[in-house]
Write an enzyme that holds these catalytic residues in place. Structure first.
Site, mmCIF file in Angstrom:
data_model
loop_
_atom_site.group_PDB
_atom_site.id
_atom_site.type_symbol
_atom_site.label_atom_id
_atom_site.label_comp_id
_atom_site.label_asym_id
_atom_site.label_seq_id
_atom_site.Cartn_x
_atom_site.Cartn_y
_atom_site.Cartn_z
ATOM 1 N N HIS A 32 1.658 5.041 -2.595
ATOM 2 C CA HIS A 32 1.140 5.915 -3.653
ATOM 3 C C HIS A 32 2.275 6.686 -4.304
ATOM 4 O O HIS A 32 3.300 6.976 -3.680
ATOM 5 C CB HIS A 32 0.091 6.867 -3.093
ATOM 6 C CG HIS A 32 -1.061 6.159 -2.436
ATOM 7 N ND1 HIS A 32 -1.879 5.284 -3.131
ATOM 8 C CD2 HIS A 32 -1.503 6.167 -1.151
ATOM 9 C CE1 HIS A 32 -2.784 4.794 -2.293
ATOM 10 N NE2 HIS A 32 -2.582 5.305 -1.097
ATOM 11 N N GLU B 57 1.755 2.804 3.618
ATOM 12 C CA GLU B 57 1.365 4.048 2.952
ATOM 13 C C GLU B 57 2.374 5.172 3.209
ATOM 14 O O GLU B 57 2.021 6.348 3.234
ATOM 15 C CB GLU B 57 -0.045 4.495 3.368
ATOM 16 C CG GLU B 57 -0.690 5.416 2.359
ATOM 17 C CD GLU B 57 -2.138 5.759 2.675
ATOM 18 O OE1 GLU B 57 -2.807 6.267 1.772
ATOM 19 O OE2 GLU B 57 -2.596 5.519 3.812
ATOM 20 N N ARG C 55 -2.304 8.753 -5.947
ATOM 21 C CA ARG C 55 -2.703 9.238 -4.620
ATOM 22 C C ARG C 55 -4.219 9.423 -4.600
ATOM 23 O O ARG C 55 -4.771 10.162 -5.435
ATOM 24 C CB ARG C 55 -1.974 10.543 -4.286
ATOM 25 C CG ARG C 55 -0.490 10.298 -4.096
ATOM 26 C CD ARG C 55 0.215 11.355 -3.280
ATOM 27 N NE ARG C 55 1.582 10.891 -2.998
ATOM 28 C CZ ARG C 55 1.947 10.164 -1.948
ATOM 29 N NH1 ARG C 55 1.037 9.850 -1.046
ATOM 30 N NH2 ARG C 55 3.196 9.763 -1.785
ATOM 31 N N HIS D 171 -10.072 1.161 -1.706
ATOM 32 C CA HIS D 171 -9.613 2.403 -1.080
ATOM 33 C C HIS D 171 -10.407 3.556 -1.666
ATOM 34 O O HIS D 171 -10.360 3.808 -2.865
ATOM 35 C CB HIS D 171 -8.126 2.588 -1.376
ATOM 36 C CG HIS D 171 -7.440 3.622 -0.523
ATOM 37 N ND1 HIS D 171 -7.934 4.891 -0.328
ATOM 38 C CD2 HIS D 171 -6.268 3.560 0.177
ATOM 39 C CE1 HIS D 171 -7.114 5.565 0.457
ATOM 40 N NE2 HIS D 171 -6.099 4.774 0.778
ATOM 41 N N HIS E 277 -6.356 -0.103 5.143
ATOM 42 C CA HIS E 277 -6.427 0.451 6.500
ATOM 43 C C HIS E 277 -7.055 -0.525 7.490
ATOM 44 O O HIS E 277 -7.890 -0.154 8.317
ATOM 45 C CB HIS E 277 -7.160 1.785 6.492
ATOM 46 C CG HIS E 277 -6.544 2.775 5.564
ATOM 47 N ND1 HIS E 277 -7.074 3.055 4.327
ATOM 48 C CD2 HIS E 277 -5.403 3.514 5.656
ATOM 49 C CE1 HIS E 277 -6.295 3.932 3.712
ATOM 50 N NE2 HIS E 277 -5.270 4.213 4.479
ATOM 51 N N HIS F 186 0.849 -1.200 0.000
ATOM 52 C CA HIS F 186 0.000 0.000 0.000
ATOM 53 C C HIS F 186 0.884 1.249 0.000
ATOM 54 O O HIS F 186 1.284 1.758 1.042
ATOM 55 C CB HIS F 186 -0.913 -0.004 1.227
ATOM 56 C CG HIS F 186 -1.928 1.100 1.231
ATOM 57 N ND1 HIS F 186 -3.121 1.001 1.918
ATOM 58 C CD2 HIS F 186 -1.951 2.325 0.651
ATOM 59 C CE1 HIS F 186 -3.821 2.114 1.759
ATOM 60 N NE2 HIS F 186 -3.112 2.938 0.988
#
Length: 335
Positions: A9, A277, A66, A173, A217, A7
Site C-alpha cells: 500500500h 504488506e 491503504r 481486500h 491474507h 500486496h
C-alpha cells in the site's frame, strides 16, 4: 530469483490525510480541491518505504491505497471519488519516479449502497491512462453494515465485465470497519472468507471464465476451515471444494510459518502469490526469532516441502501469469 510482492500500500505525505479530513468535514460543498503537498514531498514520503523493501530483499511491490483510509462508507458518494482519484494520482507519481520499486494497483471509488458500475470509469482511467495493472476490490463498501451482496451476486457483474475487458485482476481486500462488534483487522479477514464462499456458491466463473481474483491474507479463514466446506460438498454430491477453490488466487500475507504451510498444502503453491504488506501491521519484531514478521521471503524459503519450481511460482512466476499487463521480470533482464 526475484521477489515480486503483489500486496503493498502507498506511503503518502500527511497532507493526504489533511485533504481527506477536509473532504469529510466539508462534504461536496467546497469542491474537490487538491492535496497541499508538492511533487517533491509526495516523492520524498515513500523513500523510507523503498528502503524497507530493499531491506527485505523485495525487488518490486504492487501498491494500492491503504485500505483503512478508503472511506467507502462515507457520504456523499462524490467525496469518495475525489479522494480515491487523488490517491491513485499519488501512486502514479511514485510509480513513475520509482519504476524499479513500485507497480500501480488502482483503488476503486466504491460506495455503500451504490452499484460497482460507478467505479468502472476510475478503473479504466487508472489502467489506460496511468498504466496500472490491477485493482483492489472491497467486498463490503458499507464497511460493516453487511448490506452489500456477496461477490457471487450479479450486482457485481458490471465490475467483473470491465475487469475482464481490461484484463486486470482484483485483489479482494476489505477496507475500514464501522461495526463495533469487529476490529478493523478481524473485519477484513471475515470479509475475505465471505467473499470466497459467495464466489464458490455462484456461477461467476462460468459467466466470466477469464476473471482473475486474488484473495488477500491467505484466503481469510477458508483454508483453515477447508474440511467443513469439503464435507458439505460430499454430502450434497457436488464437485470437490478443492476444484472450485483453485479458480482463485491467494497471497501469502500470513505472518507465521505454520499458516503459510497450510495455505500451500490446501490451495497449492501454483495458486499463491508472494505478498507481505510491508510496511504494515506485520512490521513488528517476532519475539521468538528477533526478525521482522513481515520479512516473509526467508520464511517461505525455509518450507522444506516446496520445490525450487514451486518457490519460483510463488515469488514471481504467478505474478507474471496473473498480472498480464505488467511487463514482468523479463523487462528487468533485458534492461
Amino acid at each position: 530469483m526475484p521477489y515480486i510482492d503483489v500486496h503493498g500500500h502507498v506511503t503518502a505525505p500527511l497532507a493526504l490525510y489533511a485533504y481527506q479530513a477536509g473532504l469529510i468535514s466539508a462534504g461536496k460543498f467546497h469542491g474537490k480541491g487538491k492535496i497541499r503537498a508538492t511533487t517533491e514531498e509526495i516523492l520524498e514520503s515513500c523513500r523510507w518505504h523503498i528502503e524497507r523493501l530493499r531491506g527485505h530483499g523485495i525487488d518490486r511491490q504492487f501498491i494500492s491505497p491503504r485500505p483503512y483510509s478508503m472511506m467507502h462508507s462515507r457520504k456523499p458518494e462524490i467525496i469518495v471519488h475525489w479522494f480515491i482519484e487523488t490517491v491513485n494520482d499519488i501512486i502514479a507519481a511514485q510509480v513513475a519516479e520509482y519504476p524499479e520499486a513500485f507497480v500501480g494497483v488502482a483503488g476503486l471509488p466504491q460506495s455503500a449502497g451504490v452499484s460497482p458500475a460507478n467505479a468502472v470509469e476510475e478503473l479504466e482511467r487508472c489502467v489506460t491512462e496511468l498504466g496500472f495493472v490491477g485493482c483492489v476490490v472491497n467486498p463490503d463498501p458499507g464497511e460493516g453494515d453487511y448490506a452489500t451482496p456477496g461477490l457471487g451476486d450479479e450486482w457485481w457483474y458490471p465490475l467483473w465485465e470491465k475487469m475482464v475487458e481490461l484484463d486486470v485482476p482484483g485483489l479482494v481486500h476489505a477496507t475500514s470497519c464501522q461495526n463495533s462488534r469487529e476490529s478493523y483487522s478481524n473485519h477484513f479477514i471475515t470479509e475475505e472468507g465471505i467473499a470466497v464462499m459467495s464466489l464458490m456458491d455462484s456461477h461467476v466463473f462460468e459467466d466470466f471464465p477469464d476473471l482473475k481474483l486474488i484473495i488477500s491474507h491467505g484466503g481469510g479463514s477458508v483454508p483453515y476451515q477447508y474440511g467443513r466446506w469439503q464435507a458439505q460438498r460430499v454430502q450434497k454430491g457436488k464437485v470437490d471444494f478443492e476444484e472450485d477453490l483453485r479458480k482463485l488466487w491467494f497471497d501469502t500475507v500470513l505472518y507465521n510459518k505454520e499458516s503459510l504451510e497450510l495455505l500451500f498444502k490446501i490451495v497449492g503453491p501454483e495458486h499463491c502469490l508472494f505478498g507481505t504488506e510491508t510496511p504494515g501491521i506485520g512490521s513488528g519484531i517476532d519475539r521468538k526469532t528477533g526478525k521482522y514478521m513481515d520479512d516473509l521471503a526467508p520464511v517461505i524459503e525455509s518450507i522444506d516441502f516446496l520445490t525450487e519450481d514451486q518457490r519460483d511460482d510463488v515469488f514471481y512466476r504467478n505474478a507474471e501469469k496473473v498480472y498480464t499487463r505488467w511487463e514482468g521480470t523479463s523487462a528487468d533482464d533485458s534492461a
